[in-house]
Write a protein that holds these residues in place. Structure first.
Motif, short mmCIF file in Angstrom:
data_model
loop_
_atom_site.label_atom_id
_atom_site.label_comp_id
_atom_site.label_asym_id
_atom_site.label_seq_id
_atom_site.Cartn_x
_atom_site.Cartn_y
_atom_site.Cartn_z
N ASP A 11 0.85 -1.21 0.00
CA ASP A 11 0.00 0.00 0.00
C ASP A 11 0.87 1.25 0.00
OD1 ASP A 11 -2.21 -1.58 0.06
OD2 ASP A 11 -2.63 -1.30 2.21
N ALA A 12 1.96 1.21 0.79
CA ALA A 12 2.83 2.38 0.90
C ALA A 12 3.54 2.65 -0.43
CB ALA A 12 3.85 2.16 2.01
N VAL A 13 3.94 1.58 -1.13
CA VAL A 13 4.61 1.76 -2.42
C VAL A 13 3.62 2.38 -3.42
CG1 VAL A 13 5.65 0.57 -4.40
CG2 VAL A 13 6.31 -0.07 -2.09
N GLU A 14 2.39 1.87 -3.42
CA GLU A 14 1.39 2.42 -4.35
C GLU A 14 1.17 3.91 -4.06
OE1 GLU A 14 -2.23 0.24 -4.65
OE2 GLU A 14 -1.23 -1.68 -4.94
N ALA A 15 1.05 4.25 -2.76
CA ALA A 15 0.83 5.66 -2.40
C ALA A 15 2.04 6.50 -2.82
CB ALA A 15 0.60 5.78 -0.89
N GLN A 16 3.24 5.95 -2.63
CA GLN A 16 4.46 6.67 -2.98
C GLN A 16 4.53 6.92 -4.50
OE1 GLN A 16 6.99 7.67 -0.59
NE2 GLN A 16 7.40 8.92 -2.38
N VAL A 17 4.18 5.90 -5.27
CA VAL A 17 4.21 6.04 -6.73
C VAL A 17 3.21 7.13 -7.16
CG1 VAL A 17 3.63 4.84 -8.89
CG2 VAL A 17 5.03 3.69 -7.18
N GLU A 18 2.04 7.14 -6.52
CA GLU A 18 1.05 8.17 -6.86
C GLU A 18 1.55 9.57 -6.49
OE1 GLU A 18 -2.37 6.35 -5.11
OE2 GLU A 18 -2.82 5.26 -6.97
N THR A 19 2.26 9.64 -5.35
CA THR A 19 2.83 10.95 -4.95
C THR A 19 3.88 11.41 -5.96
OG1 THR A 19 2.54 10.31 -2.65
CG2 THR A 19 4.00 12.16 -3.06
N PHE A 20 4.73 10.47 -6.39
CA PHE A 20 5.74 10.82 -7.41
C PHE A 20 5.05 11.42 -8.64
CE2 PHE A 20 8.86 7.26 -5.94
CZ PHE A 20 9.48 8.14 -5.07
N ALA A 21 3.96 10.76 -9.06
CA ALA A 21 3.28 11.21 -10.28
C ALA A 21 2.66 12.59 -10.09
CB ALA A 21 2.20 10.20 -10.68
N ARG A 22 2.08 12.80 -8.88
CA ARG A 22 1.39 14.07 -8.63
C ARG A 22 2.40 15.22 -8.51
NH1 ARG A 22 -0.74 13.39 -3.47
NH2 ARG A 22 1.13 14.48 -2.82
N ASP A 23 3.51 14.95 -7.81
CA ASP A 23 4.47 16.03 -7.53
C ASP A 23 5.59 16.12 -8.56
OD1 ASP A 23 2.95 16.30 -5.30
OD2 ASP A 23 4.40 15.40 -3.91
N SER A 71 9.59 6.06 7.71
CA SER A 71 8.65 7.01 8.30
C SER A 71 7.99 7.85 7.18
CB SER A 71 9.38 7.85 9.33
OG SER A 71 8.92 9.15 9.34
N GLN A 72 8.80 8.24 6.20
CA GLN A 72 8.24 9.05 5.09
C GLN A 72 7.18 8.26 4.33
OE1 GLN A 72 10.57 9.40 1.61
NE2 GLN A 72 8.74 10.28 0.69
N MET A 73 7.33 6.93 4.29
CA MET A 73 6.35 6.10 3.58
C MET A 73 5.21 5.64 4.50
SD MET A 73 8.84 3.80 1.12
CE MET A 73 7.53 2.87 0.30
N GLY A 74 5.22 6.16 5.73
CA GLY A 74 4.14 5.82 6.66
C GLY A 74 4.28 4.41 7.21
N LEU A 75 5.52 3.88 7.26
CA LEU A 75 5.72 2.50 7.71
C LEU A 75 6.33 2.43 9.10
CD1 LEU A 75 7.27 1.16 4.39
CD2 LEU A 75 5.08 0.46 5.34
N ALA A 76 6.67 3.58 9.67
CA ALA A 76 7.39 3.55 10.96
C ALA A 76 6.49 3.04 12.07
CB ALA A 76 7.87 4.94 11.29
#
Ligand SMILES: NC(=O)c1ccc[n+]([C@@H]2O[C@H](COP(=O)([O-])OP(=O)(O)OC[C@H]3O[C@@H](n4cnc5c(N)ncnc54)[C@H](OP(=O)(O)O)[C@@H]3O)[C@@H](O)[C@H]2O)c1
Length: 286
Positions: free
Chosen positions: A218-230, A281-286
């Protein structure tokens, strides 16, 4: 009398030109006045891309026949124009936990992300050496920092740093320049392709692996979406490629985007375990 048309004096090969950074780069270099041989994998993409100074060529960088055809096209250019540069841009993103990504998927990532890049460079080497050409490798911030869940993609990009540096040091005496371009996040079709792949591979995980890694997926998917948005537009990366090709003496490395410039510098100074915690922590996994 029709005006005489000035034909571009030099050729450039761009791999993976059907979309994203490759397409923007082909268009930018054509506007700069080069004749661009733009690698695509099917005739539909070829038809969409063909325009003034852009000649699509069918090229799958894992396919020896299309590589041979490209080398012949370059060597037999009607105008005898030299090859100024090859832009090794084609790429795929295979993501997922190291323990669960099937070995064939690791091989696919390396086949496209490493072996294919070397194959293109080898095929075009005689033409590149004829008149002091340039090899432009499109790297990634993934070669500076290997985030959890991005192992296969990062591993291929780390490997390409080694290939890039060895080639640059080997070929400098023969007039070949080798340049690594390192983009941070860029908004392209790679998001969609990466998400599809990680979802498909997640379905192959065992129940135990799901237990350990569902949160990471889930965190990787969210991160990939953030990369695309930003992410920056692909044209920003294309402008940097254009600079690396046009500079009289290119730098060995160029960064694209502030995230790349800042992160690539600071990760070298952060102790490994602190960086581990920061990334989780940045990926919300901490
Ligand atoms: N987007 C980012 O945030 C980002 C950041 C850093 C670095 N990069 C790098 O930038 C490069 C371009 O990626 P992009 O973001 O522009 O992604 P993209 O829009 O998905 O483009 C990838 C290109 O590679 C082509 N390709 C894939 N497999 C190929 C093969 N076997 N032979 C020839 N072409 C192949 C694709 O062709 P098809 O359309 O036929 O699949 C497509 O044209 C990649 O090397 C990537 O790692 C991207």
């Amino acid at each position: 009398m029709p005006e005489p048309i000035n034909l571009p004096a030099e050729l450039i090969v761009v791999t993976g030109a059907s979309s994203g950074i490759g397409r923007a780069t082909a268009q930018r270099l054509a506007a700069d006045g080069f004749h661009v041989l733009a690698g695509v994998r099917n005739t539909e993409d070829a038809a969409k891309l063909a325009s003034r100074n852009i000649e699509p060529v069918i090229l799958d960088i894992t396919d020896a026949d299309t590589l041979r055809a490209l080398a012949i096209r370059v060597a037999d250019d009607e105008g005898g124009r030299p090859l100024r540069a090859v832009v090794n841009n084609a790429g795929i993103a295979v993501n997922g936990p190291v323990e669960s990504v099937p070995l064939d998927e690791w091989r696919r990532q390396f086949e496209v992300g490493v072996i294919g890049q070397i194959a293109v460079t080898q095929a075009l080497m005689p033409a590149l050496l004829a008149k002091g050409g340039r090899v432009i490798n499109i790297g990634s911030l993934g070669s500076k920092v290997s985030m959890p869940g991005f192992g296969p993609y990062s591993a291929a990009k780390f490997a390409m740093e080694a290939v890039n540096d060895a080639l640059r040091r080997e070929m400098a005496p023969f007039g070949l320049s080798v340049v690594m371009i390192t983009p941070g996040a860029v908004s392209t079709g790679m998001t969609e392709q990466g998400l599809k792949t990680i979802r498909r591979l997640a379905q192959l995980m065992t129940r135990e692996q799901h237990g350990r890694h569902d949160k990471l997926i889930d965190a990787v998917e969210a991160q990939v979406e953030t990369f695309a948005r930003d992410g920056v537009k692909p044209e920003v990366a294309a402008a940097v490629v254009s600079r690396a090709i046009s500079a009289r003496t290119p730098r060995t490395r160029y960064m694209v985007g502030r995230d790349a410039a800042v992160l690539a510098r600071i990760v070298r100074f952060i102790p490994a375990r602190l960086l581990d915690r920061m990334l989780r922590s940045q990926m919300g996994l901490a």
